[in-house]
Design an enzyme around this catalytic site. Structure first.
Site, PDB file in Angstrom:
ATOM      1  N   HIS A 199      45.669  31.945  36.073  1.00  0.00           N
ATOM      2  CA  HIS A 199      44.659  31.798  37.132  1.00  0.00           C
ATOM      3  C   HIS A 199      45.154  32.528  38.381  1.00  0.00           C
ATOM      4  O   HIS A 199      46.361  32.563  38.658  1.00  0.00           O
ATOM      5  CB  HIS A 199      44.434  30.312  37.429  1.00  0.00           C
ATOM      6  CG  HIS A 199      43.260  30.081  38.323  1.00  0.00           C
ATOM      7  ND1 HIS A 199      43.343  30.238  39.685  1.00  0.00           N
ATOM      8  CD2 HIS A 199      41.978  29.763  38.049  1.00  0.00           C
ATOM      9  CE1 HIS A 199      42.141  30.000  40.212  1.00  0.00           C
ATOM     10  NE2 HIS A 199      41.298  29.717  39.246  1.00  0.00           N
ATOM     11  N   ASN A 217      37.565  23.857  35.840  1.00  0.00           N
ATOM     12  CA  ASN A 217      38.934  23.824  36.364  1.00  0.00           C
ATOM     13  C   ASN A 217      38.929  22.934  37.606  1.00  0.00           C
ATOM     14  O   ASN A 217      38.457  23.347  38.659  1.00  0.00           O
ATOM     15  CB  ASN A 217      39.366  25.258  36.714  1.00  0.00           C
ATOM     16  CG  ASN A 217      40.714  25.304  37.402  1.00  0.00           C
ATOM     17  OD1 ASN A 217      41.451  24.318  37.410  1.00  0.00           O
ATOM     18  ND2 ASN A 217      41.037  26.457  37.980  1.00  0.00           N
ATOM     19  N   GLU A 253      45.252  31.749  41.344  1.00  0.00           N
ATOM     20  CA  GLU A 253      46.067  30.935  42.264  1.00  0.00           C
ATOM     21  C   GLU A 253      47.511  30.844  41.771  1.00  0.00           C
ATOM     22  O   GLU A 253      48.441  30.772  42.571  1.00  0.00           O
ATOM     23  CB  GLU A 253      45.425  29.544  42.438  1.00  0.00           C
ATOM     24  CG  GLU A 253      44.157  29.654  43.276  1.00  0.00           C
ATOM     25  CD  GLU A 253      43.063  28.650  42.943  1.00  0.00           C
ATOM     26  OE1 GLU A 253      43.347  27.617  42.314  1.00  0.00           O
ATOM     27  OE2 GLU A 253      41.903  28.917  43.311  1.00  0.00           O
ATOM     28  N   SER A 276      32.609  31.197  42.050  1.00  0.00           N
ATOM     29  CA  SER A 276      31.438  30.683  42.765  1.00  0.00           C
ATOM     30  C   SER A 276      30.198  30.549  41.884  1.00  0.00           C
ATOM     31  O   SER A 276      29.074  30.754  42.360  1.00  0.00           O
ATOM     32  CB  SER A 276      31.149  31.547  43.996  1.00  0.00           C
ATOM     33  OG  SER A 276      32.258  31.514  44.879  1.00  0.00           O
ATOM     34  N   GLU A 318      37.738  36.664  36.424  1.00  0.00           N
ATOM     35  CA  GLU A 318      37.499  35.974  37.687  1.00  0.00           C
ATOM     36  C   GLU A 318      37.866  36.891  38.844  1.00  0.00           C
ATOM     37  O   GLU A 318      39.043  36.940  39.260  1.00  0.00           O
ATOM     38  CB  GLU A 318      38.356  34.709  37.762  1.00  0.00           C
ATOM     39  CG  GLU A 318      38.070  33.708  36.665  1.00  0.00           C
ATOM     40  CD  GLU A 318      38.454  32.305  37.107  1.00  0.00           C
ATOM     41  OE1 GLU A 318      37.553  31.474  37.209  1.00  0.00           O
ATOM     42  OE2 GLU A 318      39.633  32.067  37.380  1.00  0.00           O
ATOM     43  N   GLY A 368      36.029  30.495  44.888  1.00  0.00           N
ATOM     44  CA  GLY A 368      36.001  29.525  45.987  1.00  0.00           C
ATOM     45  C   GLY A 368      35.453  30.075  47.284  1.00  0.00           C
ATOM     46  O   GLY A 368      35.611  29.444  48.335  1.00  0.00           O
ATOM     47  N   LYS A 386      41.381  21.980  39.317  1.00  0.00           N
ATOM     48  CA  LYS A 386      42.476  22.329  40.242  1.00  0.00           C
ATOM     49  C   LYS A 386      43.191  21.059  40.719  1.00  0.00           C
ATOM     50  O   LYS A 386      43.254  20.093  39.960  1.00  0.00           O
ATOM     51  CB  LYS A 386      41.947  23.155  41.422  1.00  0.00           C
ATOM     52  CG  LYS A 386      41.067  24.320  40.966  1.00  0.00           C
ATOM     53  CD  LYS A 386      40.816  25.306  42.055  1.00  0.00           C
ATOM     54  CE  LYS A 386      39.810  26.335  41.568  1.00  0.00           C
ATOM     55  NZ  LYS A 386      39.685  27.455  42.461  1.00  0.00           N
TER      56      LYS A 386
HETATM   57  C1  PEP Z   1      38.182  29.036  39.562  1.00  0.00           C
HETATM   58  O1  PEP Z   1      39.036  28.643  40.336  1.00  0.00           O
HETATM   59  O2  PEP Z   1      38.495  29.298  38.390  1.00  0.00           O
HETATM   60  C2  PEP Z   1      36.830  29.210  40.073  1.00  0.00           C
HETATM   61  C3  PEP Z   1      36.016  29.956  39.391  1.00  0.00           C
HETATM   62  O3  PEP Z   1      36.537  28.573  41.253  1.00  0.00           O
HETATM   63  P1  PEP Z   1      35.095  28.492  41.960  1.00  0.00           P
HETATM   64  O4  PEP Z   1      34.075  28.209  40.887  1.00  0.00           O
HETATM   65  O5  PEP Z   1      35.219  27.335  42.912  1.00  0.00           O
HETATM   66  O6  PEP Z   1      34.868  29.791  42.625  1.00  0.00           O
END
Ligand code: PEP
Length: 249
Positions: free
Chosen positions: A94, A9, A96, A212, A166, A172, A11
Site C-alpha cells: 500500500h 482497507n 502508505e 476516493s 491506486e 484519501g 487502515k
Molecule cells: C486506500 O487507502 O487503499 C484507499 C483507496 O483509500 P480511499 O478510498 O480513502 O481513497
C-alpha cells in the site's frame, strides 16, 4: 470470467468493539448484495481473529505482513500467524507502507513470495504520485513496481495475486481518477502481465482500482472493461457505503 472484488482497507481505524460491529454489519448486508462481487475486509491486526468469528461470506484480509517467517523481529506479524487467525488475503505495498515505512519494491517482492508460500493471497498495490504523473513517468513507475514486485513468481504463484492500482494522488484526497485514467492504466497493467507472464494470466487477473472510490462514482469506474472492482479506504468504514460500492456493478 475474472473474479470481481470489493475490498475494504480499514487502515488504523476502529477500536475492537466498533470493528466487530462493522464486520457484523458488512456480513449482514452482504446477504442482500445485488452483485456477484466478492467482499473482503482488512481490519487492523488486533481485530483479525475476533472478526474472523463473525464473518462467513465476507473474506478476511490483513493490511500488511512480515517479510520473514518467524524469529526476532519485534512488532512484526508473520504470514503463518495471519493464516492461523483465519486470514485469506493480505494487502502488500500500500502506498502508505511504501512512503511512511519506506517499503521498497525488493522488500515487497520478498513479502509477496513469502505470503504466497504460506497460502495467503496478496492484494499487491501499485500507484504513481502526482509528480510522476505530471512528468509523464506514470507508466515507467507502474512497470517498475510490478516487474520487481512480482519477480520470481511462477505461473501458479501469480494466480494467487490480485493487483490494486491506486494512484497516490487519489488516496484519501477526494480526487478520484477519471474512468478513462483508470481504464488506461488498468489496460497497461494487463498488457504488462502478458509480457511478464502470459495472456492467460493477464486475462484472469483481477485488477482493482483504489482512490476516493464512493457509491456515487463506483459505477462509472467499474463500467470499464479492465476494472474488476475496488480497494476502498474511507468508504469501507460505513457498511452501507461499502455495500453501495459493491452494488455499483
Ligand atoms: C486506500 O487507502 O487503499 C484507499 C483507496 O483509500 P480511499 O478510498 O480513502 O481513497
Amino acid at each position: 470470467m475474472r473474479k470481481k472484488i470489493v475490498a475494504g482497507n480499514w487502515k488504523m481505524n476502529t477500536l475492537l468493539k466498533d470493528g466487530m460491529e462493522l464486520a457484523k454489519a458488512v456480513e449482514k448486508l452482504e446477504k442482500d448484495k445485488q452483485s456477484d462481487a466478492l467482499l473482503i475486509i482488512a481490519p487492523p491486526y488486533t481485530h483479525l481473529s475476533r472478526v474472523n468469528d463473525l464473518i462467513d461470506n465476507v473474506k478476511l484480509a490483513a493490511q500488511n505482513c512480515a517479510s520473514e517467517e518467524s524469529g526476532a523481529y519485534t512488532g512484526e506479524i508473520a504470514p503463518d500467524m495471519l493464516v492461523s487467525a483465519g486470514v485469506e488475503y493480505v494487502i502488500i505495498g500500500h502506498s502508505e507502507r511504501r512512503s511512511y515505512y519506506h517499503e521498497d519494491n525488493e522488500l515487497l517482492n520478498k513479502k509477496t513470495k513469502l505470503a504466497i508460500s504460506k497460502g495467503l493471497k496478496p492484494i499487491f498495490c501499485c500507484g504513481e504520485v502526482l509528480e510522476e504523473r505530471e512528468q509523464g513517468r506514470l507508466f515507467d513507475v507502474i512497470r517498475e513496481q510490478l516487474t520487481v514486485g512480482l519477480a520470481g513468481l511462477n505461473m501458479e504463484d501469480i494466480k494467487q495475486v490480485v493487483i490494486a492500482y491506486e494512484p497516490v494522488w487519489a488516496i484519501g484526497t477526494g480526487v478520484v481518477a477519471t474512468p478513462d485514467q483508470a481504464q488506461e492504466m488498468h489496460k497497461f497493467i494487463r498488457d504488462l502481465l502478458i509480457e511478464l507472464f502470459d495472456k492467460e494470466v493477464a486475462d484472469n487477473m483481477t485488477i482493482l482500482y483504489g482512490g476516493s472510490c464512493k457509491p456515487s462514482n463506483a459505477s462509472e469506474l467499474f463500467a470499464n472493461p479492465d476494472v474488476d472492482g475496488g480497494l476502498i479506504g474511507g468508504a469501507s468504514l460505513k457498511a452501507e457505503d461499502f455495500l453501495g460500492i459493491a452494488n455499483a456493478y
